[in-house]
Design an enzyme around this catalytic site. Structure first.
Site, PDB file in Angstrom:
ATOM      1  N   LYS A   1      48.761  44.440  44.489  1.00 40.56           N
ATOM      2  CA  LYS A   1      47.525  45.187  44.678  1.00 40.56           C
ATOM      3  C   LYS A   1      46.352  44.242  44.903  1.00 40.56           C
ATOM      4  CE  LYS A   1      49.195  48.899  41.693  1.00 40.56           C
ATOM      5  NZ  LYS A   1      49.035  49.624  40.414  1.00 40.56           N
TER       6      LYS A   1
ATOM      7  N   ASP B   1      43.420  49.128  38.668  1.00 38.29           N
ATOM      8  CA  ASP B   1      44.588  48.804  37.851  1.00 38.29           C
ATOM      9  C   ASP B   1      44.631  47.307  37.567  1.00 38.29           C
ATOM     10  OD1 ASP B   1      45.704  51.269  37.461  1.00 38.29           O
ATOM     11  OD2 ASP B   1      47.096  51.142  39.137  1.00 38.29           O
TER      12      ASP B   1
ATOM     13  N   ASP C   1      63.062  41.626  38.937  1.00 39.07           N
ATOM     14  CA  ASP C   1      61.754  42.285  38.984  1.00 39.07           C
ATOM     15  C   ASP C   1      60.633  41.294  39.261  1.00 39.07           C
ATOM     16  OD1 ASP C   1      62.831  44.813  38.433  1.00 39.07           O
ATOM     17  OD2 ASP C   1      62.697  44.497  36.270  1.00 39.07           O
TER      18      ASP C   1
END
Length: 405
Positions: free
Chosen positions: A286, A292, A19
């Site tokens: 992002k 966020d 991840d």
């Protein structure tokens, strides 16, 4: 009344965890595009699995992708696709994957990035008298506490430091038996809400063949025990501490070959290790117009400055936004009964110190720079700020906060 005495646990994962490989590739793409155009819009998701990396998402970066300018190449500028692939391979090479099941030179690469939705852009972009709006609705949290010098939860701080030490020793070849994938977990005993000792420590680390038993297995275990002793404060590791090192036994197959990885699956590792709320949105991949990311950063910035100013021992801040709307819908301050001042007054003061619109946050913290790759492993918070990196870790509001109270 909040509990004073308890056990608490946090975990971390290394830069080689599947991840985290995905997070680091996604943020490498963010940095690449912002380096070309500071106003880039990037939402890049990465999938990693056995000898394969796949990118998907929406972007806007005229230097690299513009459907009107580059009609003959499906919107991509000459060389842009190669740069993106090179960025992904460079991340995997830096991490250290040169295994049969995942190798930086040989993994299959697929890029499904495409242009940003015009319907999102119309709500987010500045236009006429309209300020830049938030890139999405949502809630974001920031947190700080006085458990460590970094004003972070101690359980997460030590979990990160253990894995950073393993990675440093692997890269510098102090040890020759570690591979990139690893996880840690730290359980601390608290008295009076302050950490006193470790009751349990866990490390699972990928290793070269043969280091799961016998003398070689003992050498790996002794090395990790030494890292525990070096990283945790004196006296935290004692004869009562339960220690688990590679408790499943052999750990030779790891990284994306052992388990698929996705951007944004380690949000608690990225933030506060479970010691504070999380709004649910991931950070990596992002650009900073996405609240966020940027609003979570500014929430940490404000909470850290409140604790650093001595106004509280613990502080949680929540912000909320609506897509296309510039100003936050709410600001909430909770000092968990440790505050020296009225939180309502802080809620009135903080927007005077920092403009909490997406553009205001980016301007105040200087976020329109290629500064994101270093955030994608070992936590976004509790890091050492420099002239450019981790600006949300600065404590430059302390004097103003003290003067106000």
């Amino acid at each position: 009344m909040a509990r004073q005495d308890y056990l608490f646990t946090s975990e971390s994962v290394s830069e080689g965890h599947p991840d985290k490989v995905a997070d680091q590739i996604s943020d490498a793409i963010v940095d690449l595009m912002i380096s070309k155009d500071p106003e880039s819009r990037v939402a890049c998701e990465t999938l990693t699995t056995t000898n394969r990396v796949v990118l998907a998402g929406e972007i806007r970066c005229r230097a690299m992708y513009d459907q009107e300018t580059h009609k003959t190449t499906h919107g991509w500028a000459p060389g842009a696709l190669e740069e993106i692939e090179d960025a992904a391979r460079s991340v995997v090479r830096r991490i250290g994957y040169e295994q049969d099941g995942f190798h930086w030179q040989t993994f299959d690469f697929a890029n499904y990035l495409h242009g940003q939705s015009a319907h999102i852009a119309q709500g987010v972009d500045e236009a006429g008298n309209k300020d830049e709006g938030a890139g999405d609705q949502g809630i974001m949290f920031g947190y700080a506490c006085d458990e460590t010098e970094e004003l972070m939860p101690a359980t997460l701080h030590y979990s990160h430091r253990i894995l950073q030490r393993l990675a440093e020793d692997r890269r510098s070849k102090i040890v020759d038996f570690l591979e990139p994938d690893s996880k840690s977990q730290v359980t601390l005993e608290y008295a009076g809400r302050q950490p006193q000792r470790a009751t349990a420590l866990v490390v699972s680390t990928q290793h070269v063949p043969g280091y799961d038993e016998g003398e070689k297995g003992k050498a790996l275990a002794d090395y990790v025990r030494g890292v525990f002793a070096d990283v945790l404060p004196d006296g935290f590791v004692d004869e009562r501490t339960a220690i688990h090192i590679n408790p499943t036994g052999k750990f030779e197959i790891g990284g994306p070959d052992g388990d698929a990885g996705l951007t944004g699956r380690k949000i608690i590792v990225d933030t506060y290790g479970g010691a504070a709320p999380h709004g649910g949105g991931a950070f990596s991949g992002k650009d900073p117009t996405k609240v966020d990311r940027s609003a979570a950063y500014v929430s940490r910035y404000m909470a850290k400055n409140i604790v650093a100013a001595g106004l509280a021992q613990r502080c949680t801040i929540q912000l909320s936004y609506a897509i296309g709307v510039a100003e936050p819908l709410s600001l909430y301050v909770d000092m968990e009964g440790t505050g020296e001042v009225d939180p309502i007054k802080l809620e009135g003061l903080l927007p005077q110190l920092v403009r909490l619109t997406p553009k205001g946050i980016r301007t105040h913290l200087g976020l329109n720079k290629p500064i994101y790759a270093p955030t994608a492993a070992y936590g976004h918070f509790g890091r050492t700020p420099t002239d450019d990196l981790f600006p949300w870790e600065r404590t430059d509001l302390v004097d103003e906060l003290k003067r106000a109270f």
